[in-house]
Design a protein around this motif. Structure first.
Motif, PDB file in Angstrom:
ATOM      1  N   LEU A 121      -6.166  14.541  -3.180  1.00 23.21           N
ATOM      2  CA  LEU A 121      -7.330  14.185  -3.981  1.00 23.21           C
ATOM      3  C   LEU A 121      -7.951  12.947  -3.367  1.00 23.21           C
ATOM      4  O   LEU A 121      -7.256  11.954  -3.094  1.00 23.21           O
ATOM      5  CB  LEU A 121      -6.910  13.936  -5.427  1.00 23.21           C
ATOM      6  N   ASN A 122      -9.250  12.982  -3.136  1.00 24.59           N
ATOM      7  CA  ASN A 122      -9.961  11.846  -2.543  1.00 24.59           C
ATOM      8  C   ASN A 122     -10.879  11.252  -3.598  1.00 24.59           C
ATOM      9  O   ASN A 122     -11.836  11.893  -4.034  1.00 24.59           O
ATOM     10  CB  ASN A 122     -10.769  12.301  -1.326  1.00 24.59           C
ATOM     11  N   PHE A 123     -10.577  10.032  -4.008  1.00 23.97           N
ATOM     12  CA  PHE A 123     -11.354   9.369  -5.049  1.00 23.97           C
ATOM     13  C   PHE A 123     -11.703   7.966  -4.578  1.00 23.97           C
ATOM     14  O   PHE A 123     -10.816   7.182  -4.222  1.00 23.97           O
ATOM     15  CB  PHE A 123     -10.541   9.306  -6.349  1.00 23.97           C
ATOM     16  N   ALA A 124     -12.995   7.667  -4.544  1.00 21.19           N
ATOM     17  CA  ALA A 124     -13.500   6.345  -4.150  1.00 21.19           C
ATOM     18  C   ALA A 124     -13.032   5.953  -2.758  1.00 21.19           C
ATOM     19  O   ALA A 124     -12.812   4.769  -2.477  1.00 21.19           O
ATOM     20  CB  ALA A 124     -13.094   5.288  -5.175  1.00 21.19           C
ATOM     21  N   GLY A 125     -12.859   6.930  -1.878  1.00 22.89           N
ATOM     22  CA  GLY A 125     -12.466   6.647  -0.505  1.00 22.89           C
ATOM     23  C   GLY A 125     -10.977   6.519  -0.289  1.00 22.89           C
ATOM     24  O   GLY A 125     -10.527   6.290   0.837  1.00 22.89           O
ATOM     25  N   ILE A 126     -10.180   6.663  -1.370  1.00 25.00           N
ATOM     26  CA  ILE A 126      -8.715   6.647  -1.224  1.00 25.00           C
ATOM     27  C   ILE A 126      -8.222   8.079  -1.339  1.00 25.00           C
ATOM     28  O   ILE A 126      -8.531   8.785  -2.296  1.00 25.00           O
ATOM     29  CB  ILE A 126      -8.051   5.756  -2.288  1.00 25.00           C
ATOM     30  N   SER A 127      -7.449   8.484  -0.351  1.00 24.08           N
ATOM     31  CA  SER A 127      -6.910   9.836  -0.325  1.00 24.08           C
ATOM     32  C   SER A 127      -5.482   9.804  -0.863  1.00 24.08           C
ATOM     33  O   SER A 127      -4.613   9.098  -0.326  1.00 24.08           O
ATOM     34  CB  SER A 127      -6.918  10.380   1.105  1.00 24.08           C
ATOM     35  N   PHE A 128      -5.256  10.567  -1.935  1.00 26.92           N
ATOM     36  CA  PHE A 128      -3.945  10.634  -2.574  1.00 26.92           C
ATOM     37  C   PHE A 128      -3.274  11.955  -2.219  1.00 26.92           C
ATOM     38  O   PHE A 128      -3.859  13.027  -2.420  1.00 26.92           O
ATOM     39  CB  PHE A 128      -4.083  10.537  -4.089  1.00 26.92           C
ATOM     40  N   ALA A 129      -2.060  11.869  -1.689  1.00 28.92           N
ATOM     41  CA  ALA A 129      -1.234  13.060  -1.512  1.00 28.92           C
ATOM     42  C   ALA A 129      -0.385  13.220  -2.759  1.00 28.92           C
ATOM     43  O   ALA A 129       0.399  12.330  -3.110  1.00 28.92           O
ATOM     44  CB  ALA A 129      -0.346  12.923  -0.282  1.00 28.92           C
ATOM     45  N   ILE A 130      -0.556  14.321  -3.469  1.00 31.72           N
ATOM     46  CA  ILE A 130       0.160  14.585  -4.716  1.00 31.72           C
ATOM     47  C   ILE A 130       1.309  15.523  -4.377  1.00 31.72           C
ATOM     48  O   ILE A 130       1.100  16.694  -4.067  1.00 31.72           O
ATOM     49  CB  ILE A 130      -0.787  15.189  -5.760  1.00 31.72           C
ATOM     50  N   LEU A 131       2.531  15.006  -4.412  1.00 25.89           N
ATOM     51  CA  LEU A 131       3.702  15.705  -3.874  1.00 25.89           C
ATOM     52  C   LEU A 131       4.596  16.253  -4.977  1.00 25.89           C
ATOM     53  O   LEU A 131       4.558  15.804  -6.121  1.00 25.89           O
ATOM     54  CB  LEU A 131       4.508  14.762  -2.982  1.00 25.89           C
TER      55      LEU A 131
END
Length: 893
Positions: free
Chosen positions: A545-555
């Protein structure tokens, strides 16, 4: 001064009859405001009893035949009214009545003569908000009821009155009248009436202290001898109808209704909005969809999209491409059911720029519900995103743990009741702020979870040396936890029975149930990365998920984890050095496909991504010690130093070590911070793979409500490198011989706050700030009892901790590449590839146009520089050196 003339006097007296009539009408109207009736004459059959009623547990109650029915003959079943309250402190009189009868008198269990049904008065929870009284099974109350041996009682049967003419099959009316009798007590008169004639069949009168009557109102069914949760026999007991309340002693709170829209969650991924809306288990025969509405400039609400409610999960989802993220948008969810019409309002916030604040939480035990201190304090931090790392609920409560062979629809209803508590506590937060929510083991009714690639836990036959009794409420879960804690067989096995032990690996509950749980908790997230189906049909949800330029890997760090084998738990230094014996070939943590996803994610810096964060359930190390003796406390007192020994928890992701190291290495390639929960111990650590501090940082949240306190109290023998705090911080080997640098840990200690069970177990949450320009990361840890609005508010000892994005790479790397200078491209993406192994060392979006790369080994490297999309330039055969080189490598765009 104006005088009264004869004409004025005549008008005055002629108006008196009208005035008296008006006053009488007003008095009658005022009295009528205290007359309430709750009946279900127009309600359709459903497990949900309505907006003003909470039933426990949900699966044991239903609306049928236009009345409430209890579907079991077990203990402590009740429904409670959320909108009505007795105000006895002012000695105000009140009356109430309720119709009760046996659903099937011939089947009513008569082996329990003291079983009873009746009213609950003055229900009080341990915590002040009414939701505590409404939902807490052990809430205090005064019982007024009639037992199966036809004895009418107030509080207990010690002074009961026999009602010999009562017929449970025909039903009866129980009527209560309360009048002041003294400054401290109220006289209760209780009578039983024939339903057809209203003739009095018997009665009892008794003074009761005011304090016992003030509180909520409800009804109960109680079969004390039928308390075994594993009892598959579901014998219906009583029905209830026509709940009438009257008198100034009854207060109605109109704002306390709940449902049928229970709560909603949403996320923003780039410019896509995903939302899930959780509904109550209503009857969907006539109205089976929700509307998503936006407000037009004219003030009218316009329906943008409709979505059907799933009949099993009771959830609907909405998805919108190209959502406008540059401004706040108010929305409304509408359900048009006949009697259950409902609306829910919320706001989709403008996407933040320049910085992002993440609030991280986990382990939401029902004790402390509705968690008003958490829901009050968290918005004060103004987070841009919430992350709930798992255990949004626990399978254990007063009603026991459902068995794996419980019918699927009953399993789901039991889950939904507990899931509703989570949503109710954080409803406003979730409606107005994006969230990432992922399930953990307890969410799928499992004490621990080694998913083993999505397989089902095998049936195991346990022999008995001890009888079943109510103390063994946790069933297989108790055996599993005992084994996990001690490495020994549970000392009180079950009678011969097929059970599922979590330690055998796989999922204890049906896969269809697990899928449904995951859908309710992750249905608002972006589409899963993979469509693969595991084992017996288990789906996956890991994604980015990419929110406000931060990419989160949801594991998913449980689903693929290998099955463990029995080993010793309490260990010393010599045993720690042998820990690799348990890291056998073929053992997995994230699984090959998820590792491949993590590799691709680490290299993808498109959409102007400037930071990477990995989110998962549990810590990739085992930061836990155990008391040496039973006398050693699990909660610390200042000035006392209990003796602890290292602990080897296979529930943590310190095992399997090779799988742990592979996952950390992938995250390191993205300079990614790791944020987790699960361990009930707030901490900030730096991972080590080959050396201490050669990988990234991890933030592990405290529990919201700590069911089981853990400590990190390592003996000196574990210490390799001294630090400023000789007790808890510094470089350590954990119980699996993994290298870990402890920066701060929030051990549970005696706070003096009450209740101690809530505040003395290290409860709290984490706040993480990401700054776009500096790439600094500020890690904050707040105790539950803290008030962030106060100027002198203190975080947990050891926090805040400030690190930089660069600290999440290999801080022990010793070799340099030439300084990269990029011309014609702002904030480019840099990728470094080891030419010998053809493996990517790291990928990073630079904060400016110059950067000095570091690499772990000497050799030749390929450098790629680009915009993170399609425009790339490549330079090969770049050699590394131990010395800082003055050489620059210019790359022109």
């Amino acid at each position: 001064m104006t005088s009264i003339t004869p004409r004025m006097r005549m008008y005055f007296y002629s108006a008196l009859p009208f005035a008296f009539a008006l006053i009488a009408c007003l008095l009658i109207s005022a009295a009528g405001n205290h007359d309430y009736e709750i009946n279900w004459n127009k309600d359709a059959d459903a497990p949900w009893l309505g907006k003003e009623v909470w039933s426990m547990p949900l699966q044991d109650w239903q609306l049928r035949n236009h009345r409430v029915e209890c579907l079991v003959s077990k203990t402590s079943r009740s429904f409670r009214l959320n909108s009505y309250e007795i105000q006895a402190e002012n000695a105000l009189p009140f009356e109430m009545s309720l119709d009760i009868g046996a659903i099937d008198a011939a089947r009513l269990l008569t082996d329990d003569p003291i079983a009873a049904a009746g009213l609950l008065l003055g229900i009080k929870g341990e915590f002040a908000p009414y939701q505590s009284a409404l939902t807490f099974p052990e809430a205090k109350h005064l019982k007024i009821g009639i037992s199966l041996d036809k004895k009418l009682f107030i509080r207990d049967t010690s002074q009961a009155v026999l009602v010999p003419k009562l017929d449970f099959g025909k039903g009866f009316r129980i009527r209560v009248s309360a009048k002041p009798s003294s400054s401290k007590s109220i006289e209760l008169a209780v009578s039983i009436h024939d339903l057809e004639t209203d003739k009095t069949l018997g009665g009892i009168q008794k003074p009761v202290k005011k304090k016992y009557l003030s509180g909520l109102i409800g009804a109960f069914v109680n079969f004390p001898k039928r308390d075994h949760h594993w009892d598959k026999e579901r014998v219906p007991s009583f029905w209830f109808d026509n709940f009438k309340l009257s008198g100034p002693g009854i207060k109605r709170h109109k704002g306390r209704t709940l449902g049928p829209i229970m709560f909603a969650m949403h996320s923003i991924d780039r410019d896509k909005l995903n939302m899930s809306v959780q509904m109550a288990p209503i009857n969907l025969a006539k109205h089976d969809s929700l509307k998503f509405q936006l407000r037009a400039n004219s003030g009218r609400w316009l329906t943008i999209k409709k979505s059907k409610i799933d009949t099993f999960t009771r959830m609907a989802t909405f998805s919108f491409e190209k959502w406008p993220t540059a401004f706040d948008t108010r929305y409304r969810i509408v359900y048009d059911g006949a009697r259950d019409a409902d609306q829910m309002y919320g706001s989709i916030q403008q996407e933040p720029s320049g910085a992002l604040r993440l609030a991280a939480l986990s382990c939401n035990d029902y004790y402390g519900f509705p968690h008003n201190d958490i829901s009050k304090n968290l918005p004060m931090h103004h987070p841009d995103l919430y992350f709930f790392a798992g255990d949004q609920l626990y399978e254990t409560d007063r009603f026991g743990v459902p068995r794996h062979d419980t019918p699927l629809h009953l399993l789901m209803l039991d889950y939904l009741r507990k899931w509703y508590l989570f949503g109710w506590a954080y409803k406003d937060m979730l409606a107005n702020t994006p969230s990432i929510v992922i399930p953990d083991d307890h969410d799928v009714f499992q004490p621990n979870l080694w998913g083993n690639g999505g397989s089902s836990t095998p049936d195991i036959m346990l022999d008995s040396r001890a009888p079943r009794d109510g103390a063994f409420a946790l069933s297989a879960g108790a055996a599993s936890i005992y084994w996990e804690r001690t490495g020994k067989q549970y000392p009180f096995p079950l009678q011969k029975d097929k059970v599922k032990i979590a330690n055998s690996g796989g999922y204890m509950m049906p896969i269809a149930f697990v899928n449904a749980v995951e859908q309710t908790q992750t249905g608002h997230l972006p589409r899963p990365h993979s469509n693969e189906v595991l084992g017996e049909g288990l789906t996956t949800y890991y994604t980015d998920l990419n929110f406000a330029g931060i990419s989160f890997a949801i594991l998913e760090d449980r689903k693929f984890k290998s099955t463990l084998t029995g080993v010793s738990k309490r260990v010393n230094m010599e045993e720690i050095k042998k820990a690799n014996e348990y890291d056998k070939d073929g053992l997995k943590l994230l699984g090959e496909q998820q590792l491949s996803f993590l590799e691709d994610w680490s290299q993808d810096w498109s959409d102007q991504t400037w930071m990477k964060v990995a989110l998962s359930q549990s810590l990739f190390s085992c930061i836990e010690t155990a008391p040496v003796s039973k006398e050693s406390p699990r909660v610390l007192s200042k000035g006392k130093f209990p003796e602890h020994t290292p602990y080897r928890s296979f529930d943590s992701n310190g095992w399997p070590q090779s799988g742990r190291n592979k996952a950390i290495a992938k995250m390191r390639k993205a300079f990614a911070l790791h944020v987790t929960g699960d361990q009930h111990l707030g901490s900030t650590l730096q991972y080590g793979i080959e050396e201490w501090q050669d990988a990234g940082y991890v933030v592990s949240t405290p529990a919201i409500s700590n069911l089981y306190p853990r400590l990190w109290w390592p003996p000196p023998i574990l210490k390799e490198i001294p630090d400023q705090d000789p007790k808890v911080t510094g470089n350590f080997h954990d119980g699996f011989n993994n290298k870990v640098t402890v920066k701060a840990v929030y051990n549970p200690y005696i706070t003096g706050w009450k209740p101690a069970r809530l505040y003395d177990r290290g409860a709290g949450y984490a706040i993480v700030d990401f700054d776009k320009e500096s790439r600094d990361i500020m890690i904050n840890m707040w105790p539950r009892q803290g008030d962030p609005s106060q100027p002198n508010a203190k975080q947990c000892e050891g926090w805040p901790i400030k690190i930089n994005q660069q600290d999440n790479y290999n801080t022990t790397a010793k070799f340099f590449l030439p300084r990269i200078k990029v011309i014609g491209l702002k904030k480019p993406v840099l990728q470094v590839i080891d030419q010998e192994s053809n493996e990517t060392c790291f990928t990073l979006r630079l904060k400016d146009s110059e950067y000095q790369p570091k690499v772990p080994t000497e050799g030749l490297y390929t450098i790629r520089v680009g915009d993170g999309e399609q425009d790339w330039k490549t330079k090969s055969n770049i050699s590394s050196s131990l010395q800082h080189k003055d050489q620059e490598l210019l790359i022109n765009f």
